[in-house]
Motif scaffolding. Structure first.
Motif, PDB file in Angstrom:
ATOM      1  N   GLY A 342       1.744  -6.528 -11.874  1.00  0.00           N
ATOM      2  CA  GLY A 342       0.619  -5.626 -11.680  1.00  0.00           C
ATOM      3  C   GLY A 342      -0.358  -6.089 -10.626  1.00  0.00           C
ATOM      4  N   ASP A 343      -0.296  -7.377 -10.250  1.00  0.00           N
ATOM      5  CA  ASP A 343      -1.150  -7.868  -9.168  1.00  0.00           C
ATOM      6  C   ASP A 343      -0.757  -7.202  -7.850  1.00  0.00           C
ATOM      7  OD1 ASP A 343      -2.368  -9.524 -10.973  1.00  0.00           O
ATOM      8  OD2 ASP A 343      -1.642 -11.405 -10.097  1.00  0.00           O
ATOM      9  N   VAL A 344      -1.723  -7.105  -6.940  1.00  0.00           N
ATOM     10  CA  VAL A 344      -1.461  -6.593  -5.600  1.00  0.00           C
ATOM     11  C   VAL A 344      -1.804  -7.683  -4.589  1.00  0.00           C
ATOM     12  CG1 VAL A 344      -2.084  -4.887  -3.844  1.00  0.00           C
ATOM     13  CG2 VAL A 344      -1.832  -4.182  -6.236  1.00  0.00           C
ATOM     14  N   LEU A 345      -0.862  -8.014  -3.747  1.00  0.00           N
ATOM     15  CA  LEU A 345      -1.031  -9.058  -2.735  1.00  0.00           C
ATOM     16  C   LEU A 345      -1.180  -8.413  -1.363  1.00  0.00           C
ATOM     17  CD1 LEU A 345       1.811 -11.519  -3.862  1.00  0.00           C
ATOM     18  CD2 LEU A 345      -0.574 -11.465  -4.624  1.00  0.00           C
ATOM     19  N   VAL A 348       0.029 -11.061   5.614  1.00  0.00           N
ATOM     20  CA  VAL A 348      -0.370 -11.177   7.019  1.00  0.00           C
ATOM     21  C   VAL A 348      -0.257  -9.795   7.665  1.00  0.00           C
ATOM     22  CG1 VAL A 348       0.232 -12.154   9.258  1.00  0.00           C
ATOM     23  CG2 VAL A 348       0.361 -13.581   7.199  1.00  0.00           C
ATOM     24  N   GLY A 349      -1.305  -9.358   8.327  1.00  0.00           N
ATOM     25  CA  GLY A 349      -1.294  -8.050   8.974  1.00  0.00           C
ATOM     26  C   GLY A 349      -1.850  -6.934   8.117  1.00  0.00           C
ATOM     27  N   GLY A 350      -2.061  -7.195   6.803  1.00  0.00           N
ATOM     28  CA  GLY A 350      -2.731  -6.219   5.956  1.00  0.00           C
ATOM     29  C   GLY A 350      -1.856  -5.378   5.053  1.00  0.00           C
ATOM     30  N   ARG A 351      -0.537  -5.398   5.198  1.00  0.00           N
ATOM     31  CA  ARG A 351       0.321  -4.617   4.314  1.00  0.00           C
ATOM     32  C   ARG A 351       0.213  -5.178   2.895  1.00  0.00           C
ATOM     33  NH1 ARG A 351       4.528  -0.963   4.710  1.00  0.00           N
ATOM     34  NH2 ARG A 351       6.184  -1.145   3.133  1.00  0.00           N
ATOM     35  N   THR A 352       0.233  -4.290   1.895  1.00  0.00           N
ATOM     36  CA  THR A 352       0.032  -4.702   0.510  1.00  0.00           C
ATOM     37  C   THR A 352       1.296  -4.502  -0.310  1.00  0.00           C
ATOM     38  OG1 THR A 352      -0.842  -2.505  -0.039  1.00  0.00           O
ATOM     39  CG2 THR A 352      -2.441  -4.232   0.554  1.00  0.00           C
ATOM     40  N   THR A 353       1.432  -5.342  -1.335  1.00  0.00           N
ATOM     41  CA  THR A 353       2.585  -5.275  -2.233  1.00  0.00           C
ATOM     42  C   THR A 353       2.112  -5.313  -3.676  1.00  0.00           C
ATOM     43  OG1 THR A 353       4.072  -6.397  -0.676  1.00  0.00           O
ATOM     44  CG2 THR A 353       4.688  -6.434  -2.993  1.00  0.00           C
ATOM     45  N   GLU A 354       2.603  -4.364  -4.473  1.00  0.00           N
ATOM     46  CA  GLU A 354       2.396  -4.424  -5.918  1.00  0.00           C
ATOM     47  C   GLU A 354       3.497  -5.291  -6.522  1.00  0.00           C
ATOM     48  OE1 GLU A 354       2.114  -1.546  -9.896  1.00  0.00           O
ATOM     49  OE2 GLU A 354       2.813  -0.721  -7.975  1.00  0.00           O
ATOM     50  N   VAL A 355       3.091  -6.312  -7.253  1.00  0.00           N
ATOM     51  CA  VAL A 355       4.047  -7.227  -7.880  1.00  0.00           C
ATOM     52  C   VAL A 355       4.415  -6.666  -9.248  1.00  0.00           C
ATOM     53  CG1 VAL A 355       4.461  -9.566  -8.710  1.00  0.00           C
ATOM     54  CG2 VAL A 355       3.079  -9.196  -6.655  1.00  0.00           C
ATOM     55  N   THR A 356       5.594  -6.105  -9.366  1.00  0.00           N
ATOM     56  CA  THR A 356       6.048  -5.611 -10.667  1.00  0.00           C
ATOM     57  C   THR A 356       6.999  -6.596 -11.346  1.00  0.00           C
ATOM     58  OG1 THR A 356       7.812  -4.347  -9.596  1.00  0.00           O
ATOM     59  CG2 THR A 356       5.742  -3.210 -10.036  1.00  0.00           C
ATOM     60  N   ASN A 357       7.445  -7.600 -10.609  1.00  0.00           N
ATOM     61  CA  ASN A 357       8.296  -8.651 -11.180  1.00  0.00           C
ATOM     62  C   ASN A 357       8.022  -9.932 -10.406  1.00  0.00           C
ATOM     63  OD1 ASN A 357      10.350 -10.402 -11.986  1.00  0.00           O
ATOM     64  ND2 ASN A 357      11.922  -8.810 -12.017  1.00  0.00           N
ATOM     65  N   THR A 358       7.478 -10.936 -11.076  1.00  0.00           N
ATOM     66  CA  THR A 358       7.137 -12.182 -10.372  1.00  0.00           C
ATOM     67  C   THR A 358       8.374 -12.988 -10.001  1.00  0.00           C
ATOM     68  OG1 THR A 358       6.891 -13.477 -12.426  1.00  0.00           O
ATOM     69  CG2 THR A 358       4.941 -12.300 -11.613  1.00  0.00           C
ATOM     70  N   ASP A 359       9.544 -12.583 -10.496  1.00  0.00           N
ATOM     71  CA  ASP A 359      10.778 -13.271 -10.127  1.00  0.00           C
ATOM     72  C   ASP A 359      11.381 -12.711  -8.837  1.00  0.00           C
ATOM     73  OD1 ASP A 359      12.772 -15.159 -10.406  1.00  0.00           O
ATOM     74  OD2 ASP A 359      14.038 -13.884 -11.667  1.00  0.00           O
ATOM     75  N   VAL A 439       8.471   2.783  -3.184  1.00  0.00           N
ATOM     76  CA  VAL A 439       7.143   3.397  -3.247  1.00  0.00           C
ATOM     77  C   VAL A 439       6.360   2.875  -4.451  1.00  0.00           C
ATOM     78  CG1 VAL A 439       5.896   5.568  -3.579  1.00  0.00           C
ATOM     79  CG2 VAL A 439       7.855   5.465  -2.022  1.00  0.00           C
ATOM     80  N   SER A 440       5.108   2.504  -4.180  1.00  0.00           N
ATOM     81  CA  SER A 440       4.161   2.118  -5.221  1.00  0.00           C
ATOM     82  C   SER A 440       3.000   3.103  -5.200  1.00  0.00           C
ATOM     83  CB  SER A 440       3.647   0.699  -4.965  1.00  0.00           C
ATOM     84  OG  SER A 440       2.473   0.440  -5.724  1.00  0.00           O
ATOM     85  N   LYS A 441       2.427   3.399  -6.354  1.00  0.00           N
ATOM     86  CA  LYS A 441       1.291   4.313  -6.423  1.00  0.00           C
ATOM     87  C   LYS A 441       0.002   3.669  -5.934  1.00  0.00           C
ATOM     88  CE  LYS A 441       3.022   7.209 -10.196  1.00  0.00           C
ATOM     89  NZ  LYS A 441       2.758   7.725 -11.565  1.00  0.00           N
ATOM     90  N   ILE A 442      -0.033   2.311  -5.908  1.00  0.00           N
ATOM     91  CA  ILE A 442      -1.307   1.660  -5.580  1.00  0.00           C
ATOM     92  C   ILE A 442      -1.205   0.700  -4.403  1.00  0.00           C
ATOM     93  CG2 ILE A 442      -2.151   1.861  -7.955  1.00  0.00           C
ATOM     94  CD1 ILE A 442      -1.493  -1.127  -8.315  1.00  0.00           C
ATOM     95  N   ALA A 443      -0.017   0.485  -3.858  1.00  0.00           N
ATOM     96  CA  ALA A 443       0.149  -0.447  -2.735  1.00  0.00           C
ATOM     97  C   ALA A 443       1.164   0.129  -1.757  1.00  0.00           C
ATOM     98  CB  ALA A 443       0.597  -1.818  -3.240  1.00  0.00           C
ATOM     99  N   ASP A 444       1.360  -0.564  -0.650  1.00  0.00           N
ATOM    100  CA  ASP A 444       2.312  -0.092   0.361  1.00  0.00           C
ATOM    101  C   ASP A 444       3.756  -0.191  -0.112  1.00  0.00           C
ATOM    102  OD1 ASP A 444       0.445   0.576   2.454  1.00  0.00           O
ATOM    103  OD2 ASP A 444       0.114  -1.569   2.695  1.00  0.00           O
ATOM    104  N   ALA A 445       4.033  -1.106  -1.038  1.00  0.00           N
ATOM    105  CA  ALA A 445       5.402  -1.242  -1.538  1.00  0.00           C
ATOM    106  C   ALA A 445       5.396  -1.936  -2.891  1.00  0.00           C
ATOM    107  CB  ALA A 445       6.267  -2.028  -0.554  1.00  0.00           C
TER     108      ALA A 445
END
Length: 515
Positions: A342-345, A348-359, A439-445
């Motif tokens: 659920g974290d969003v990272l 570099v460059g500003g693109r965001t990722t929703e972490v749905t699996n920390t593995d 596709v993520s509802k809250i991040a770029d991927a």
């Protein structure tokens, strides 16, 4: 924690084929070739050996043993007395080694078989490689080096040690053979070094320890380095690397290594960036792996080990292009500070990722390195190497590495290099049909979408490559060998070092790329 000293790989020297060269060592190795009508032929050196006292008819020995001449088959004559001495140390052990059709693969397997039969031996005189040319000589040296690989932290040291010295006897050494040998040794030792780093246990192999090893390798080769610590990573926006490493007591690092060849004045040198995944241990984070799945995770930094070893060998193979390595190093640990589903990272460059699996952490650190390369280094091509997905193992088994690429010429060059080097790749599709799953509802991927995992992982990385020619080597399929077989030894393989050096050591690695 310092690593206990390890035994070195074998040394190699060249010699002309002669009775003195062949019988001056503890072990003599000759080639066996399949002939017509199931007959056999003993290669160069047989006549010189036959002239010594007490040598049996070699063909009779081979027929009695049921030998076929298949690559890597070994028939052992334990003791042939030299005719110039009655001493017990005058016994020469003779190995008759099958070389099949004398292809690169055959000579590589012959070299590995010879190495396994010569553990604990000080010196071997080999005429096995005399049946073939320079490319096969390289393969033989690679096999003889990597088939001898060992690693031990036992108090008494390794159970066996590799052969110390191999004399390569040739019928008529050609001009340039010394240079061929030097390049072959560099390639073989890069494979050894990447395998060794991947075998080191993770309670020693922290990100800082691995960064120190990379700097040591690069400095010895005359290369320049830079190590980014946590503060520099925060300043540079490496949110993926920091996020993956934040749960560990040993903070992450990113290492940059620079190689430049000698170039003509006024001529631009093409530039390649290599990125190697360096997860020094992967517990899976809060999305924790099952216990058995963690058993091999000390080698989840194989990509970084491969790239570091390649960089250290570039001067020796005469790489004609500029190469920069970026190695993101982190431990994916479980702790109070671990990143959460659920974290969003922010990368570099500003693109965001929703972490749905920390593995699914490897792609997070690779993304930062790729984006940094695009923003800061202006390369002509990007290549990343990573033990990234279990899906590639399901697709390809344990004998082929996966290759995804946006440029056909780059893909073809890497596939060809892998075939020559004995590290085969299979090109996989970057199938856009699955892009919607990211596709993520809250991040770029989303970092862990559904769909075929190896393909969606590659599709996740592609936006970070800036449209540059890019190749992604997913080597999770070949990151570990289940047992000793040919040049592979059970455990981490270091797959990729030889194929990258074959490619980067060619006359024009980037010919046609981006065209």
């Amino acid at each position: 924690m310092p690593l206990a000293p390890q035994v070195p790989p074998p040394d190699f020297t060249l010699s002309e084929l002669s009775p003195a060269a062949l019988t001056g060592a503890q072990v003599l190795a000759l080639a066996v070739l399949p002939g017509e009508d199931d007959d056999l032929e003993v290669g160069p050196g047989a006549a010189e050996l036959a002239g010594l006292a007490g040598v049996p008819d070699l063909l009779d020995v081979l027929r009695s043993a049921g030998a076929t001449g298949a690559a890597g088959e070994v028939t052992d004559l334990p003791g042939v007395r030299r005719d110039d001495s009655d001493a017990s140390d005058a016994l020469v052990r003779v190995l008759l080694v099958g070389v099949g059709a004398t292809t690169r693969t055959d000579l590589r397997r012959a070299g590995a078989a010879l190495a396994r039969h010569c553990r604990d031996v000080d010196e071997v005189a080999s005429a096995v490689q005399a049946v073939a040319g320079p490319e096969e000589l390289t393969a033989f040296v690679e096999g003889a080096t990597l088939g001898a690989f060992t690693f031990s932290l036992r108090r008494e040291g390794a159970e066996h040690r590799p052969v110390r010295h191999v004399v390569l006897a040739l019928t008529a050494p050609e001009v340039g053979t010394t240079e061929v040998l030097e390049r072959a040794v560099a390639r073989a030792r890069a494979g050894w070094r990447s395998r060794l780093l991947a075998t080191v246990p993770s309670n020693t192999k922290s990100p800082q320890w691995l960064a120190d090893q990379v700097v040591e390798i690069a400095t010895a080769a005359g290369l320049t380095t830079e190590v980014l610590d946590e503060d520099a990573l925060r300043a540079g926006g490496f949110g993926g690397v920091l996020g993956v490493g934040q749960g560990s007591a040993t903070p992450p690092r990113v290492v940059r290594v620079e190689y430049s060849p000698s170039t003509r004045r006024g001529r631009r040198t093409p530039h390649v960036v290599l990125v190697g995944k360096g997860i020094t241990f992967d517990s899976g984070g809060l999305s924790i792996k099952p216990g058995q799945a963690m058993a091999t995770m000390k080698r989840d930094m194989t990509g970084a080990a491969v790239v570091a070893a390649v960089m250290g060998a570039l001067p020796a193979v005469g790489c004609p292009v500029r190469v920069t390595a970026l190695l993101p190093l982190a431990e994916n640990a479980v702790g109070g500070g671990s990143m959460r589903p659920g974290d969003v990272l922010t990368h570099v460059g500003g693109r965001t990722t929703e972490v749905t699996n920390t593995d699914a952490e490897g792609r997070l650190v690779l993304a930062d390195a790729l984006a940094h390369a695009v923003a800061e280094l202006s390369p002509d091509a990007l290549v990343d190497v990573a033990t990234l997905t279990g899906g590639i193992k399901v697709a390809l088994g344990q004998h082929l590495g996966g290759l995804f690429a946006t440029d056909d010429a780059l893909a073809e060059a890497l596939v060809a290099a892998g075939a020559r080097a004995g590290e085969p790749l299979w090109r996989m599709p970057l199938e856009r049909e699955y892009a919607g799953k990211l596709v993520s509802k809250i991040a770029d991927a989303d970092n862990a979408p559904g769909g075929p995992p190896a393909i969606t992982a590659a599709l996740f990385l592609e936006p970070f490559t800036g449209g540059l020619p890019w190749a992604h080597l997913d080597i999770a399929s070949v990151g570990d060998a289940p047992e000793d077989a040919f040049e592979w030894t059970a455990g981490p393989t270091g797959f990729g070092a030889r194929l990258l050096l074959d490619w980067l050591g060619s006359d024009a690695p980037l010919e046609g790329v981006g065209g």
